[in-house]
Every structure is written in C-alpha cells, then in structure tokens.
Design a protein around this motif. Structure first.
Motif, short mmCIF file in Angstrom:
data_model
loop_
_atom_site.label_atom_id
_atom_site.label_comp_id
_atom_site.label_asym_id
_atom_site.label_seq_id
_atom_site.Cartn_x
_atom_site.Cartn_y
_atom_site.Cartn_z
N ARG A 246 1.04 -1.29 -0.15
CA ARG A 246 0.06 -0.10 0.21
C ARG A 246 1.12 1.35 -0.30
N GLU A 247 0.39 2.24 -1.17
CA GLU A 247 0.79 3.52 -0.63
C GLU A 247 0.22 4.08 -0.19
N ILE A 248 0.51 5.23 0.48
CA ILE A 248 0.04 6.35 2.54
C ILE A 248 0.79 7.66 1.85
N ALA A 249 -0.20 8.14 2.58
CA ALA A 249 0.22 9.69 2.88
C ALA A 249 1.41 9.81 4.04
N PRO A 265 5.51 10.21 3.01
CA PRO A 265 5.06 9.25 2.82
C PRO A 265 5.38 7.87 2.21
N SER A 266 4.43 6.87 2.65
CA SER A 266 5.30 5.51 2.80
C SER A 266 4.72 5.55 2.13
N ARG A 267 5.86 3.60 1.86
CA ARG A 267 5.11 2.18 0.70
C ARG A 267 5.02 1.48 2.64
N ILE A 268 3.34 0.33 2.23
CA ILE A 268 3.58 -0.38 3.00
C ILE A 268 3.38 -1.82 2.71
N GLY A 269 4.67 -2.96 3.53
CA GLY A 269 3.90 -3.71 3.04
C GLY A 269 3.30 -4.76 3.68
N VAL A 270 2.42 -5.83 3.77
CA VAL A 270 1.89 -6.70 4.49
C VAL A 270 2.11 -7.90 3.78
N VAL A 271 2.37 -8.53 5.47
CA VAL A 271 2.77 -9.70 5.48
C VAL A 271 1.96 -11.12 5.87
N ALA A 272 2.06 -12.33 5.50
CA ALA A 272 1.34 -12.91 5.74
C ALA A 272 1.95 -13.96 7.03
N ALA A 273 1.56 -13.41 8.53
CA ALA A 273 1.74 -13.42 9.66
C ALA A 273 0.98 -13.16 10.67
N GLY A 274 0.78 -13.61 11.58
CA GLY A 274 0.64 -12.79 12.60
C GLY A 274 -0.04 -13.42 14.32
N TYR A 275 -0.43 -12.53 15.09
CA TYR A 275 -0.05 -13.29 16.25
C TYR A 275 -1.35 -14.82 16.73
N ASP A 310 7.19 -1.16 7.13
CA ASP A 310 7.52 -0.02 6.44
C ASP A 310 8.60 -0.27 5.76
N ILE A 311 8.03 -0.64 3.74
CA ILE A 311 9.44 -0.70 2.89
C ILE A 311 9.37 0.37 2.52
N THR A 312 9.42 1.74 2.29
CA THR A 312 9.41 2.88 2.17
C THR A 312 10.90 2.70 1.25
N ASP A 313 12.22 2.72 2.63
CA ASP A 313 13.44 2.41 1.65
C ASP A 313 13.38 1.11 1.14
N LEU A 314 12.76 0.36 0.62
CA LEU A 314 12.82 -1.02 -0.46
C LEU A 314 12.48 -0.46 -1.44
N PRO A 315 12.73 0.06 -2.27
CA PRO A 315 12.79 0.16 -3.34
C PRO A 315 11.92 -1.38 -4.45
#
Length: 367
Positions: A246-249, A265-275, A310-315
């Motif tokens: 996702r790209e968010i402001a 402005p950020s890029r958010i990666g969603v990972v398949a893993a949770g509690y 937060d994957i903003t720095d991983l283009p």
C-alpha cells in the motif's frame, strides 16, 4: 497456492549447536533438552537428528517422553519435573526413563516401588531458585536413603537450577554454585548443574552432566555475548512473503488503533503472519523484519493473520518479496536474531519459539 508462512528447521544447525555445547565442556556429558516440543521445533525430528550425538534427552513430563518412545527414540530420557502421580512409576520403569525427584512424596513413592531394574535418579536441591527442590539441609538424609536401596535406585546425581546464570552480575550465581558444590563434596556426589547460560559462560559449573536447552536452537540466553554465543546458529527461520503493498500519505495511520502514522509518504508491505500463527502481538513499532534480505521495521499493531512493515526505503520490494521474521535468509545468508526480535516484544526467545502454533508448517532440512 498455499499461504507462504512456514518455519524452516535447520537440523544441521541443531547438530552444530549441540556439538558446541559438548565441546565447551569436554569433561561433561550433555543432555539435549527437548521439552516443550523441542522449544517449538518438533521433538521427534530434533531427537532423531541428535540421536547419534546425544547420550540422553530431557523433557518435562511423562507425556513428552511418551511421544519420543512411541516414535522409536530409544536413548535415555530424563523427566525434569519427575512424576506427577504414583502410578506413573510403572511407565518410568517400563520405558527405561531417568527420574528427577524434588518432593518428599516422590521419594516415598520411589522407595515403595519395586522396579524391574533400578531407576537412574537425580535428587534436585533448591540452592536458591526457590521453585523446585529440597532444602540443602534436608538433602543429605534423602541422599543416604536413596543410596541405601540399590535395587531401586541407581546412578544417583545431585541437580540444581540457577536463577541468574545469564546475568552480568555473578554474585547470586556464585552463591548458588558454592552451596551446591559444598553439598556435592560432602556427599561425594556427581552433579548436573549447568543450564544453557552456565554451559556457555561458567565452566566452573560444568558437572558430570550439563543441560543445554535454548542454546541448542540458536538463541543466546546471556545478557551479553561471548565467543561461544557468537558461534550459535539459528535453527528456526520463520519465513513468509509480502502479499500486498500500500502507498499512503504523510500522517495516515496503519493497523488497529492507528498506533503507527506515516512520518512521510510511505510504502507499507503486508506480510502473511500474525498472532494467530504465534508471532507476538506485543511487538512494538520498529521491530526488525528482513524483506529480500534488507532490514525494515514493523509499522502498526500485529493482527491475527497479518502484520505490516515500512518498506519505503526498499523500492524493489513488492508482492512476493521474501520475508524473514527471524532466522536466516537463505538467499544471501543475512541473519535476524530471534533475541533481537524478542527484545522489541519485551519478552525472551523462549516464548517466541514455543509460541509458534500448529497451523504454521514446519519444513525440516538436513544435509
């Protein structure tokens, strides 16, 4: 296509860590502690991987020993908490288990029982942990009672557990060690004293037997590091993938409660893993995660089935990018210590490893 989350179990790393524990104490024998399903790694698989190296295993209870015996594991197994009822002695005897006794009723039950063959028995002394074990003043009489019945009891050892062997300040550890060593000298008793931290850092605590546990799985139990802890290899790698980006402001929230807000402005990666898989819900923003071998940070609260980073720095990161939540990235060898992750969760590696739930497939590899 299956959900990408799985736990890789490197049995070569397990064997490496066991050899390290053994080599640190060449005059001792090393129990391989595989209680709690081998700290979440799979007790049967780990026992099979170590069966040609370890002279004996250790578990917490008869139920855990039963799993190993039913799988064909024939090596001696120590019951670290002993029996929980008198009638368990029949299976201890039948399965050739070794017994820890820490309570008066256990000693009485053992002395009343007529085994097929004498039962190897370890007398647990409370040297200061104040959890299980006999007062040192009481231990001498019990030792003599057990020594007096060789038809029932054999291979008698003294055992204790250290409360602070992992700490930088050695005072209380040295107090406990001095107490149990003095008792062992008076009785002429062989000992089993050293847990993982004492195995790694306190050679003066190495006895006839040591009990390496969490170190076998690649976790450093010490407050600091030493040459031995730096040689540990991670056994479990918790792997997944990015399943959405996702790209968010600036200022936009992420996740339940909006705990994390984008500082740019950020890029958010969603990972398949949770509690719901056992990843700790208490993980703080900033908890490290590897994406394609590069470090990034948790951003927002962990959900049941997903977490966000937060994957903003991983283009180059995108859907399908590989994720390591702890362990080693197989592609480039980059490591993320489970101990570092645990600190961000305000817990210890033990809880993370044993908390991985059954819906996470374990994939075993061994050369």
């Amino acid at each position: 296509m299956a959900r990408p989350l799985h736990a890789d179990i490197d049995l070569d790393a397990l064997r490496h860590n066991y050899r390290l524990a053994r080599d640190l104490a060449p005059s001792s024998q090393a129990l391989a502690v595989i209680k709690a399903d081998a700290y979440g790694h799979g007790a049967v698989a780990c026992a099979r991987a170590l069966e040609d190296l370890a002279p004996a295993f250790a578990v917490a209870s008869l139920e855990e020993a039963a799993v190993l015996r039913e799988a064909g594991i024939a090596k001696p197994i120590v019951l670290l908490e002993g029996i929980f009822a008198h009638d368990e002695l029949e299976r201890v005897d039948a399965w050739g288990l070794w017994l820890v006794v820490h309570s008066e009723w256990q000693v009485a039950a053992l002395l009343d029982y007529r085994p097929r063959r004498p039962i190897p028995t370890w007398l647990k002394v409370d040297s200061g942990m104040h959890r299980l074990g006999f007062d040192p003043a009481r231990a001498k009489a019990l030792w003599q009672r057990l020594r007096a019945v060789p038809e029932r009891v054999t291979a008698l050892h003294l055992m204790t557990h250290f409360a602070t062997a992992d700490a930088l300040e050695p005072g209380y550890f040295q107090y406990q060690l001095g107490m149990i060593e003095a008792l062992a000298q008076r009785l002429g008793a062989p000992t089993c004293l050293a847990n993982s931290p004492a195995t790694l850092a306190w050679p003066q605590a190495h006895g006839a037997w040591n009990r390496p546990g969490v170190m076998l799985y690649g976790s450093n139990p010490l407050v600091g590091e030493n040459d031995a802890t730096r040689d540990l290899r991670p056994v479990m790698t918790l792997r997944s993938e990015l399943i959405a980006v996702r790209e968010i402001a600036t200022g936009e929230p992420v996740g339940y409660g909006g705990r994390w807000r984008a500082p740019r402005p950020s890029r958010i990666g969603v990972v398949a893993a949770g509690y719901g898989d056992g990843y700790d819900r208490h993980a703080a923003d900033g908890t490290p995660v590897l994406v394609d071998g590069q470090r990034c940070s948790l951003a927002g609260k962990v959900s049941m089935d997903m977490l966000t980073v937060d994957i903003t720095d991983l283009p180059g990161a995108d859907i399908g990018s590989r994720v390591v939540l702890w362990g080693e990235d197989a592609a480039d060898g980059t490591r993320l210590s489970i101990d570092e992750v645990a600190r961000h969760c305000d817990t210890v590696s033990y809880t993370l490893l044993t908390g991985i739930l059954p819906r996470v497939p374990r994939r075993y590899r061994q050369s």
